[in-house]
Design a protein around this motif. Structure first.
Motif, PDB file in Angstrom:
ATOM      1  N   TYR A  35       0.860  -1.178   0.000  1.00  0.00           N
ATOM      2  CA  TYR A  35       0.000   0.000   0.000  1.00  0.00           C
ATOM      3  C   TYR A  35       0.897   1.229   0.000  1.00  0.00           C
ATOM      4  O   TYR A  35       1.680   1.434   0.932  1.00  0.00           O
ATOM      5  CB  TYR A  35      -0.891   0.023   1.242  1.00  0.00           C
ATOM      6  N   GLY A  36       0.769   2.028  -1.061  1.00  0.00           N
ATOM      7  CA  GLY A  36       1.546   3.261  -1.109  1.00  0.00           C
ATOM      8  C   GLY A  36       0.660   4.478  -1.013  1.00  0.00           C
ATOM      9  O   GLY A  36       0.857   5.345  -0.170  1.00  0.00           O
ATOM     10  N   CYS A  37      -0.337   4.544  -1.881  1.00  0.00           N
ATOM     11  CA  CYS A  37      -1.169   5.748  -1.956  1.00  0.00           C
ATOM     12  C   CYS A  37      -2.660   5.435  -1.903  1.00  0.00           C
ATOM     13  O   CYS A  37      -3.447   6.231  -1.416  1.00  0.00           O
ATOM     14  CB  CYS A  37      -0.853   6.516  -3.245  1.00  0.00           C
ATOM     15  N   GLY A  38      -3.040   4.298  -2.470  1.00  0.00           N
ATOM     16  CA  GLY A  38      -4.456   3.927  -2.500  1.00  0.00           C
ATOM     17  C   GLY A  38      -5.267   4.675  -3.535  1.00  0.00           C
ATOM     18  O   GLY A  38      -6.485   4.494  -3.612  1.00  0.00           O
ATOM     19  N   GLY A  43       1.820   2.806  -7.868  1.00  0.00           N
ATOM     20  CA  GLY A  43       2.156   1.508  -8.446  1.00  0.00           C
ATOM     21  C   GLY A  43       2.723   0.491  -7.475  1.00  0.00           C
ATOM     22  O   GLY A  43       3.051  -0.631  -7.878  1.00  0.00           O
ATOM     23  N   CYS A  45       1.305  -1.258  -5.422  1.00  0.00           N
ATOM     24  CA  CYS A  45       0.368  -2.378  -5.245  1.00  0.00           C
ATOM     25  C   CYS A  45       0.240  -3.245  -6.494  1.00  0.00           C
ATOM     26  O   CYS A  45      -0.622  -4.124  -6.542  1.00  0.00           O
ATOM     27  CB  CYS A  45      -1.003  -1.822  -4.885  1.00  0.00           C
ATOM     28  N   LYS A  55      -3.278  -2.244 -10.881  1.00  0.00           N
ATOM     29  CA  LYS A  55      -3.057  -1.680  -9.548  1.00  0.00           C
ATOM     30  C   LYS A  55      -4.110  -2.270  -8.621  1.00  0.00           C
ATOM     31  O   LYS A  55      -5.300  -1.970  -8.750  1.00  0.00           O
ATOM     32  CB  LYS A  55      -3.141  -0.156  -9.611  1.00  0.00           C
TER      33      LYS A  55
HETATM   34 FE1  FES Z   1      -0.455   3.443  -4.962  1.00  0.00          FE
HETATM   35 FE2  FES Z   1      -2.135   1.383  -5.521  1.00  0.00          FE
HETATM   36  S1  FES Z   1      -1.216   1.873  -3.620  1.00  0.00           S
HETATM   37  S2  FES Z   1      -1.269   2.845  -6.895  1.00  0.00           S
END
Ligand code: FES
Length: 152
Positions: A35-38, A43, A45, A55
């Motif tokens: 999980y980076g940004c949701g 990318g 995920c 994604k």
């Molecule tokens: Fe960043 Fe899905 S968590 S694109």
């Protein structure tokens, strides 16, 4: 619902709108996808669904049709995918957080373009961000993997 991940079919009971990323990590314990940004911006995920780069934060698990492959299913420490081997060769990772997504993106890119140019690598990998700035090593590793796949 049934969800096939890395060759294993799982029975999962989850909310209708639960993103695939949550199901992979929290329900199935498959923690390679990060999980980076949701919000489809980083990318981290990234997984494959039937070979297509997806994604996993952006697709509801209920909507998944097809085989999900995560970094864990791409290769293993004993039997690495060519892209993973190239990542080791070039010591690409710095903090490492984004790298499973980077590798999944690179594998998808090379499955569609066996000999990408620098510009095509940059374009193909542009949806995957690395805050450590390992982009030169990512590009080098993609080139090495392409050459090794060509020779194989
Ligand atoms: Fe960043 Fe899905 S968590 S694109």
């Amino acid at each position: 619902m049934k969800l096939s991940v890395n060759g294993t079919v799982h029975d999962v009971d989850v909310e209708e709108d639960m993103p695939l990323l949550w199901v992979l990590r929290d329900e199935l314990g498959i923690t390679g996808p990060k999980y980076g940004c949701g919000i489809s911006q980083c990318g981290a995920c990234s997984v494959h669904i039937d070979g297509e780069l997806v994604k996993s934060c952006q697709v509801a698990a209920m909507d998944v049709e097809g085989e999900v492959t995560t970094i864990e299913g791409l290769g293993t420490p004993d039997l690495m995918h060519t892209v993973q081997q190239a990542w080791v060769t070039h010591q690409v990772a710095q903090c490492g957080y984004c790298q499973s997504g980077q590798i999944m993106a690179a594998a998808a890119l090379l499955s569609q373009n066996a000999a990408p140019s620098d510009a095509e690598i940059d374009e193909g990998m542009s949806a995957n961000l690395c805050r450590c700035g390992t982009y030169p090593r990512i590009r080098a590793a993609v080139k090495t993997a392409a050459l090794q796949m060509k020779g194989a």
